[in-house]
Write an enzyme that holds these catalytic residues in place. Structure first.
Site, PDB file in Angstrom:
ATOM      1  CB  SER A 118      -6.451  -1.450 -17.878  1.00  0.00           C
ATOM      2  OG  SER A 118      -6.511  -1.109 -16.526  1.00  0.00           O
ATOM      3  CG  ASN A 128       0.898   3.559   7.025  1.00  0.00           C
ATOM      4  OD1 ASN A 128       0.532   2.606   6.340  1.00  0.00           O
ATOM      5  ND2 ASN A 128       2.021   4.211   6.780  1.00  0.00           N
ATOM      6  NE  ARG A 129       5.299  -1.342   6.832  1.00  0.00           N
ATOM      7  CZ  ARG A 129       5.691  -2.002   5.757  1.00  0.00           C
ATOM      8  NH1 ARG A 129       5.827  -3.318   5.796  1.00  0.00           N
ATOM      9  NH2 ARG A 129       5.935  -1.368   4.623  1.00  0.00           N
ATOM     10  CB  THR A 130       5.684   4.176   8.109  1.00  0.00           C
ATOM     11  OG1 THR A 130       6.247   2.974   7.580  1.00  0.00           O
ATOM     12  CG2 THR A 130       6.769   5.195   8.367  1.00  0.00           C
ATOM     13  CB  ALA A 185      -4.492   2.958  -2.670  1.00  0.00           C
ATOM     14  CB  THR A 191      -1.049   1.585 -13.735  1.00  0.00           C
ATOM     15  OG1 THR A 191      -1.117   0.840 -12.523  1.00  0.00           O
ATOM     16  CG2 THR A 191      -0.180   0.828 -14.738  1.00  0.00           C
ATOM     17  N   GLY A 206      -0.648   5.211   1.755  1.00  0.00           N
ATOM     18  CA  GLY A 206       0.000   5.441   0.456  1.00  0.00           C
ATOM     19  C   GLY A 206      -0.946   6.162  -0.498  1.00  0.00           C
ATOM     20  CE  LYS A 225      -2.793   4.588 -10.275  1.00  0.00           C
ATOM     21  NZ  LYS A 225      -3.788   4.123  -9.301  1.00  0.00           N
ATOM     22  CG  ASP A 279      -7.493   5.130  -8.693  1.00  0.00           C
ATOM     23  OD1 ASP A 279      -7.923   4.290  -9.502  1.00  0.00           O
ATOM     24  OD2 ASP A 279      -6.288   5.454  -8.634  1.00  0.00           O
TER      25      ASP A 279
HETATM   26  P1  ATR Z   1      -0.205   2.656  -3.107  1.00  0.00           P
HETATM   27  O1  ATR Z   1       0.148   3.864  -3.903  1.00  0.00           O
HETATM   28  O2  ATR Z   1      -0.700   1.502  -3.942  1.00  0.00           O
HETATM   29  O3  ATR Z   1      -1.094   2.957  -1.951  1.00  0.00           O
HETATM   30  P2  ATR Z   1       2.197   2.732  -1.533  1.00  0.00           P
HETATM   31  O4  ATR Z   1       2.254   4.211  -1.666  1.00  0.00           O
HETATM   32  O5  ATR Z   1       3.463   1.952  -1.667  1.00  0.00           O
HETATM   33  O6  ATR Z   1       1.194   2.092  -2.548  1.00  0.00           O
HETATM   34  O7  ATR Z   1       1.530   2.407  -0.097  1.00  0.00           O
HETATM   35  C1  ATR Z   1       1.395   1.111   0.371  1.00  0.00           C
HETATM   36  C2  ATR Z   1       0.778   1.153   1.762  1.00  0.00           C
HETATM   37  O8  ATR Z   1       0.711  -0.178   2.263  1.00  0.00           O
HETATM   38  C3  ATR Z   1       1.604   1.927   2.787  1.00  0.00           C
HETATM   39  O9  ATR Z   1       0.727   2.508   3.707  1.00  0.00           O
HETATM   40  C4  ATR Z   1       2.436   0.815   3.435  1.00  0.00           C
HETATM   41  O10 ATR Z   1       2.868   1.096   4.745  1.00  0.00           O
HETATM   42  P3  ATR Z   1       4.248   1.905   5.035  1.00  0.00           P
HETATM   43  O11 ATR Z   1       3.913   3.362   4.848  1.00  0.00           O
HETATM   44  O12 ATR Z   1       4.596   1.550   6.430  1.00  0.00           O
HETATM   45  O13 ATR Z   1       5.235   1.394   4.024  1.00  0.00           O
HETATM   46  C5  ATR Z   1       1.445  -0.292   3.477  1.00  0.00           C
HETATM   47  N1  ATR Z   1       2.088  -1.610   3.539  1.00  0.00           N
HETATM   48  C6  ATR Z   1       2.758  -2.235   2.555  1.00  0.00           C
HETATM   49  N2  ATR Z   1       3.208  -3.443   2.987  1.00  0.00           N
HETATM   50  C7  ATR Z   1       2.803  -3.567   4.282  1.00  0.00           C
HETATM   51  C8  ATR Z   1       2.948  -4.578   5.291  1.00  0.00           C
HETATM   52  N3  ATR Z   1       3.591  -5.728   5.028  1.00  0.00           N
HETATM   53  N4  ATR Z   1       2.390  -4.359   6.490  1.00  0.00           N
HETATM   54  C9  ATR Z   1       1.724  -3.219   6.767  1.00  0.00           C
HETATM   55  N5  ATR Z   1       1.553  -2.215   5.855  1.00  0.00           N
HETATM   56  C10 ATR Z   1       2.082  -2.385   4.633  1.00  0.00           C
END
Ligand code: ATR
Length: 286
Positions: free
Chosen positions: A22, A155-157, A135, A67, A133, A71, A107
């Site tokens: 930035s 999403n993973r979770t 973003a 950042t 997350g 945020k 963003d």
């Molecule tokens: P940001 O604000 O930059 O989006 P964040 O809130 O930490 O950061 O979100 C990161 C995203 O990337 C989440 O959706 C996370 O999945 P989880 O909700 O399961 O944690 C995802 N993410 C991060 N590392 C990952 C990985 N190794 N495999 C799959 N998803 C991942």
């Protein structure tokens, strides 16, 4: 850039800041538009967060970007937040309007402009968002605003994706749905999708050999693949898409366009992005 007694301060708050692009981006804008401004990194450790913001207010800075990791946390210290920030729950730009701090989120507009510049209009398209997350929230907000036809979130979770869908579906009449973060499932569903956006940090430097999706069948020629990661400029996710001849949009464009809109909020001028993009690519490749 000439600093004198009338120079106004802009900056970035976050922690850590040493790798941030930035300052390079905004000081290039400042030079180009010949405004009497300077943009500085203000690294604030979490224990000093509140005093840091009070300090910026006392110094009468014109505005600042926000950042990681502030945020969301910044919101309670602001006098006002824009509609998009309050919906997304995150602020990346603060304007100091006569001592009142007002929060915005550029963003989402940055994402939109990166697509528009590549001749992609989101209206009527089916979009898959990977991640849930902060973003992802900014991206989904913009997809709704621009009338995407459908939004699929994975999403993973799973619970996190479901929560995000619930909060957005209050305003969208069930436009968004979730699917399992499972490659077979994703490959099966990809045929109906036009645009795919990776909002996770998987594949970011120094783990540039990683990719959020391993299965090659996920990448199809007639689709657009976007990654919000800007370092490396071309992630493995985008390289795989390019290999099958698909269109790709990288995170650097989104980063630069969000910066353009932040700069406009502070100065009233929408700066040119081309020169800064060249400098940023050079900086990242050095
Ligand atoms: P940001 O604000 O930059 O989006 P964040 O809130 O930490 O950061 O979100 C990161 C995203 O990337 C989440 O959706 C996370 O999945 P989880 O909700 O399961 O944690 C995802 N993410 C991060 N590392 C990952 C990985 N190794 N495999 C799959 N998803 C991942």
């Amino acid at each position: 850039m000439r600093i004198n007694g009338s120079t106004k301060l802009l900056g970035l708050i976050g922690c850590p800041l040493e790798h941030s692009l930035s300052p390079l981006i905004h000081n290039t804008f400042i030079n180009d538009v010949r405004e009497n401004l300077v943009y500085l990194p203000f690294e604030i450790i979490p224990e000093n967060f509140k005093q840091g913001i009070e300090g910026l207010k006392a110094l009468n800075v014109k505005g600042f970007n926000v950042t990681i990791p502030y945020k969301e946390r910044i919101i309670e210290l602001l006098d006002e937040v824009s509609e998009e920030s309050s919906f997304i729950g995150a602020v990346n730009t603060v304007v100091n309007k006569k001592g009142r701090l007002i929060g915005y989120n550029t963003d989402c507009k940055g994402f939109s402009m990166a697509l528009k510049e590549n001749n992609i209009k989101l209206r009527g398209l089916n979009v898959l968002v990977i991640g849930a997350g902060g973003a992802a929230k900014a991206v989904v907000y913009q997809l709704i605003k621009e009338n995407a036809k459908s939004i699929v979130l994975t999403n993973r979770t799973e619970k996190r994706a479901e929560d995000l869908v619930k909060s957005f579906n209050k305003i969208t009449n069930s436009l968004i749905k979730c699917i399992k973060f499972d490659e077979t499932e994703l490959v099966k569903n990809i045929l109906d999708i036009d645009v795919i956006i990776n909002t996770t940090p998987v594949g970011m430097y120094p783990d540039s050999n990683q990719c959020i999706i391993q299965n090659n069948h996920f990448f199809k020629k007639d689709k657009v693949y976007c990654d919000i990661i800007y370092n490396p400029v071309t992630t493995k996710f985008l390289k795989q898409a390019q290999e099958v001849g698909a269109k790709t949009i990288g995170g650097l464009d989104m980063l630069i366009y969000q910066a353009c809109y932040s700069f406009k909020l502070w100065s009233g001028i929408l700066p040119d992005h081309k020169k800064v993009r060249k400098l940023a690519v050079k900086h990242l490749n050095d």
